[in-house]
Write an enzyme that holds these catalytic residues in place. Structure first.
Site, PDB file in Angstrom:
ATOM      1  CG  ASN A 157      -0.281   0.251   2.396  1.00 21.94           C
ATOM      2  OD1 ASN A 157      -0.285   1.943   2.664  1.00 21.94           O
ATOM      3  ND2 ASN A 157       0.075  -0.336   3.188  1.00 21.94           N
ATOM      4  CB  CYS A 193       4.483   6.442   7.354  1.00 24.13           C
ATOM      5  SG  CYS A 193       3.452   6.269   5.851  1.00 24.13           S
TER       6      CYS A 193
HETATM    7  C1  LIG Z   1      -4.038   0.074   3.652  1.00 22.41           C
HETATM    8  C2  LIG Z   1      -2.832   0.327   5.085  1.00 22.41           C
HETATM    9  C3  LIG Z   1      -2.967   1.598   5.513  1.00 22.41           C
HETATM   10  C4  LIG Z   1      -1.974   1.670   6.462  1.00 22.41           C
HETATM   11  N1  LIG Z   1      -1.922   2.758   7.220  1.00 22.41           N
HETATM   12  C5  LIG Z   1      -1.096   2.974   8.407  1.00 22.41           C
HETATM   13  C6  LIG Z   1      -1.215   4.222   9.104  1.00 22.41           C
HETATM   14  O1  LIG Z   1      -1.800   5.172   8.595  1.00 22.41           O
HETATM   15  N2  LIG Z   1      -0.154   4.329  10.044  1.00 22.41           N
HETATM   16  C7  LIG Z   1       0.541   3.270  10.444  1.00 22.41           C
HETATM   17  O2  LIG Z   1       1.513   3.625  11.511  1.00 22.41           O
HETATM   18  N3  LIG Z   1       0.354   2.142   9.936  1.00 22.41           N
HETATM   19  C8  LIG Z   1      -0.183   1.987   8.895  1.00 22.41           C
HETATM   20  N4  LIG Z   1      -0.404   0.838   8.218  1.00 22.41           N
HETATM   21  C9  LIG Z   1       0.580  -0.458   8.633  1.00 22.41           C
HETATM   22  C10 LIG Z   1      -0.237  -1.207   9.654  1.00 22.41           C
HETATM   23  O3  LIG Z   1      -0.851  -0.601  10.667  1.00 22.41           O
HETATM   24  C11 LIG Z   1       0.337  -2.455  10.018  1.00 22.41           C
HETATM   25  O4  LIG Z   1       1.477  -1.987  10.876  1.00 22.41           O
HETATM   26  C12 LIG Z   1       1.124  -3.305   9.104  1.00 22.41           C
HETATM   27  O5  LIG Z   1      -0.167  -3.300   7.939  1.00 22.41           O
HETATM   28  C13 LIG Z   1       1.439  -5.042   9.301  1.00 22.41           C
HETATM   29  O6  LIG Z   1       0.206  -5.755  10.139  1.00 22.41           O
HETATM   30  P1  LIG Z   1      -0.756  -6.473   8.946  1.00 22.41           P
HETATM   31  O7  LIG Z   1       0.198  -7.633   8.399  1.00 22.41           O
HETATM   32  O8  LIG Z   1      -1.660  -7.043   9.907  1.00 22.41           O
HETATM   33  O9  LIG Z   1      -1.339  -5.452   7.940  1.00 22.41           O
HETATM   34  C14 LIG Z   1      -1.148   0.486   6.988  1.00 22.41           C
HETATM   35  C15 LIG Z   1      -1.328  -0.555   6.640  1.00 22.41           C
HETATM   36  C16 LIG Z   1      -2.368  -1.069   5.511  1.00 22.41           C
HETATM   37  C17 LIG Z   1      -2.418  -2.333   4.759  1.00 22.41           C
END
Ligand SMILES: Cc1cc2nc3c(=O)[nH]c(=O)nc-3n(C[C@H](O)[C@H](O)[C@H](O)COP(=O)(O)O)c2cc1C
Ligand SMILES: Cc1cc2nc3c(=O)[nH]c(=O)nc-3n(C[C@H](O)[C@H](O)[C@H](O)COP(=O)(O)OP(=O)(O)OC[C@H]3O[C@@H](n4cnc5c(N)ncnc54)[C@H](O)[C@@H]3O)c2cc1C
Ligand code: FES
Lengths: 312, 322
Positions: free
Chosen positions: A69, A130
């Site tokens: 993303n 980020c």
């Molecule tokens: C579409 C999307 C948007 C995200 N936006 C943020 C964000 O705004 N701030 C942040 O700290 N992490 C953001 N993340 C990261 C997630 O909070 C998380 O750290 C990461 O996706 C790993 O977890 P997962 O594998 O369960 O998705 C985002 C992840 C995705 C997929």
């Protein structure tokens, strides 16, 4: 009776499950799919001082066992968050952790200071990791000196809120940045954010994301995240008694228990919510079942209880 | 497991594959049975489909590559194909109550991993649906004629719309554009040839069923009008066959086609609604993946709207094409 409650740096959570920042908006989006009140806590999308439009589309692409993303921190901004979103979060009756992002330290501090006044907010998750905005975020997150600086300044302004520092996995050794955050007063650590990555359309010979690069999440990153949690726990957090919120590819209770064994106190779920918002509750119940089968009544005995193989 | 309580408006549903039939090259009609408690749906809405059977054996992955040539034979399928993670968005092409069950139609084109898996679904297998999602095409009491312009995989929602307009007593005309005759996911009435001059006729059974006459265009001239579907429409309009007053044009399909239709319509004073398409992760407004540029009263003059929740249907005047 299995007790799933955890104490996250003084904030009592009914269970360790949370929504990962950016994957659950501001809660009401998921209203009809899952009863979020049954979680331990809610973590919001990143908030910045001013609204951000974010990156141009396409912002997402699925890859093998994961997705990239490049949303670019699109969010409503502090003012609209306080006015429009906070009342909705109050309805959840859950501890809320607000993820805060910015391009300058002053930006971060302005948001953190405003959140200190908001009752439903119990913590700030400092997004220094980020990968999708050029100007900031990750530049703070890879340099331990900068992490220490921003964490210290943030901690001064947190007021009643706990300070959670969300670490970037895009570093050579995550224990170094973890130690920097702890030294500067972080109450808890979140790991991991997404891994900087790229996917290419071979027909056009161009990256599939308009932003060229994005952050990899989902099951593909789970084993790396487990290792990083283990490393941070054993090399920094355990001794300092700083709890870890683990995330990265949790889809099943077993993925979650791996993180607990590696040393996590909290668990956040992101990408899997897009597939099945109710997986949060299935995972919670799967963890309770696991404890029952293992003859435990609470999470305490398993957190960090991993036994390493001795090298032969 | 603790069950969440979905509000009646939308939720996650297990659907049974009632049938899965190949319509033409690369296109399949997937008919899915759900309980009659499936929430109300409208034309223009979509569902997020998990492109794997929930339980039961997975069939072989049948993937006809057509002109692109056969898939590489030298690699084992396990290495080439991989699991599909995210749900895939598909428009509702129809809804019917049959024998105490609700049947939802999806017409999809095989373009990648997820849709290839959908094509391989067998009768009796179960898939998970999340929805219904998005807003819907609208009309009002003053609407006297609806013109449905669909291109390629933008055609399915037009079938559902034709049915809804019929029920509402609104006359409609359909324009169906495809690159070539073998990619038309619709059935032709052998007795009613598609007009080469672009004259609407009851040539397409799925539209004729609702009394809707259709003009077909193909880029290569293999069927109907030769050229773009937008051109076929504007030929007809510019001959004075349709007037702007009381007419509304709905369009769904590739963005370039929708843009041509929308700009041509607005220039001629026609009302126009477009169903936008974007890559989606959640489909429910949570992830901010699916933005498109729309006009706004702000210093920039534009904002990003979410296709999944602010759309997919927008008034054509709102869209800033890129
Ligand atoms: C579409 C999307 C948007 C995200 N936006 C943020 C964000 O705004 N701030 C942040 O700290 N992490 C953001 N993340 C990261 C997630 O909070 C998380 O750290 C990461 O996706 C790993 O977890 P997962 O594998 O369960 O998705 C985002 C992840 C995705 C997929
Ligand atoms: C609201 C909405 C309604 C849709 N309705 C239909 C429909 O009724 N029938 C139909 O056949 N298709 C429809 N689509 C497109 C469909 O979602 C994609 O074809 C599908 O997601 C491709 O998945 P895949 O795994 O087979 O392909 P992938 O392996 O994911 O990708 C293969 C190709 O498909 C394109 N693609 C992937 N996801 C999307 C997407 N979300 N939107 C557009 N292109 C995409 C990719 O750019 C690539 O070229 C709709 C899309 C949206 C957003
Ligand atoms: S697809 Fe997630 S916000 Fe639209």
């Amino acid at each position: 009776m299995i007790d799933l409650s955890v104490d996250l740096a003084g904030v009592k959570l009914a269970n360790p499950l949370m929504t990962a920042s950016g994957t659950c908006g501001y809660a009401q989006e998921y209203g009809s799919y899952v009863d979020l009140r049954q979680l331990g806590a809610f973590i919001t999308k990143s908030i910045t001082v001013r609204p951000r439009l974010g990156n141009p589309p396409g912002r997402v692409v699925e890859t093998r066992a994961g997705m990239l993303n490049a949303i670019g921190l699109a969010n409503v901004g502090l003012e609209a968050f306080l006015k429009e979103k906070v009342p909705l979060l109050e309805d959840l009756a859950l501890p809320v952790f607000v993820n805060v992002a910015g391009t300058t330290i002053e930006d971060y501090l302005a948001v953190i200071e405003a959140l200190a006044e908001v009752k439903v907010v119990r913590g700030v998750e400092l997004n220094v990791s980020c990968p999708n905005v050029k100007e900031g975020g990750i530049t703070f997150g890879v340099d331990p000196v900068q992490i220490e600086h921003i964490t210290r300044r943030a901690k001064e302004r947190c007021g009643k809120n706990i300070l959670i520092v969300k670490l970037s996995p895009n570093v050579a050794d995550i224990a170094i940045t973890a130690r920097a955050a702890i030294a500067a007063g972080a109450d808890a650590l979140s790991l991991v954010n997404t891994f900087t990555a790229m996917a290419i359309d071979v027909e056009t010979a161009r990256p599939l994301l308009a932003n060229n690069t994005g952050g990899l999440s989902g099951p593909a990153i789970h084993p790396i995240a487990v290792y990083m949690v283990h490393r941070v726990y054993t090399q920094a957090a355990r001794a300092a008694k700083v709890p870890i919120i683990a995330m990265g590819g949790i889809q099943h209770w077993r993925d979650a228990v791996e993180f607990l064994l590696a040393g996590a106190t909290g668990l956040a779920i992101g990408t899997a919510l897009f597939v099945d918002p109710a997986c949060l509750l299935a995972i919670r119940d799967g963890i309770a079942d696991y404890l029952r089968r293992q003859g435990h009544e609470s999470l305490d005995p398993i957190i960090g209880s991993l036994t390493l193989n001795t090298a032969s | 497991m603790v069950k969440s309580e979905p509000q009646p408006s939308r939720g996650v549903f297990a659907a049974r594959v009632r049938s899965n039939r190949r319509l033409c090259d690369e296109h399949y009609l997937l008919r899915l049975e759900v309980g009659t408690d499936f929430p109300l749906t409208q034309a223009g809405q979509f569902v997020q489909v998990q492109c794997a059977p929930v339980n039961g054996a997975e069939g072989p992955i049948v993937h006809e590559w057509g002109e692109k040539g056969p898939p590489p034979q030298f690699q084992s399928p396990e290495l080439v194909e991989s699991q599909v993670l995210l749900r895939r968005p598909f428009s509702l092409a129809g809804r019917e109550e049959i024998g105490g069950r609700t049947v939802l139609d999806i017409i999809h084109r095989v373009v990648g991993r997820g849709s290839a898996r959908l094509a391989a679904l067998a009768e009796g297998q179960t898939v998970s649906l999340l929805g219904p999602l998005g807003n819907a095409f609208t009309w009002d009491a003053d609407t006297k004629l609806a013109v449905l312009v669909g291109g390629g995989v933008g055609l399915p929602p037009m079938l559902y719309l034709a049915e809804r307009l019929h029920q509402a007593g609104k006359p409609a005309l359909a324009y169906a554009g495809v690159t070539s005759a073998n990619l038309l996911p619709l059935s032709l009435d052998a007795a009613v040839p598609a007009s080469k001059a672009g004259w609407p006729s009851l040539c397409v059974r799925e539209f004729a069923r609702w009394g809707v006459q259709t003009t077909i265009s193909t880029d290569d001239g293999s069927l109907g009008y030769t050229g773009r579907i937008s051109q076929a429409l504007f030929d007809w309009i510019d001959q004075g066959r349709i007037v702007a007053a009381g007419t509304i044009v709905y369009t769904c399909g590739p963005e370039r086609m929708m843009r041509a239709v929308a700009e041509g319509c607005l220039a001629r004073g026609f009302a126009c609604q477009v169903a936008m398409e974007r890559k989606m992760a959640c489909g429910m407004g949570a992830c901010q993946s699916c933005v498109c540029k729309t006009r706004a009263q702000n210093p920039l003059g534009w904002q990003y709207s979410l296709v999944c929740t602010d759309g997919t249907v927008f008034d054509a005047r709102q869209i800033l094409w890129e």
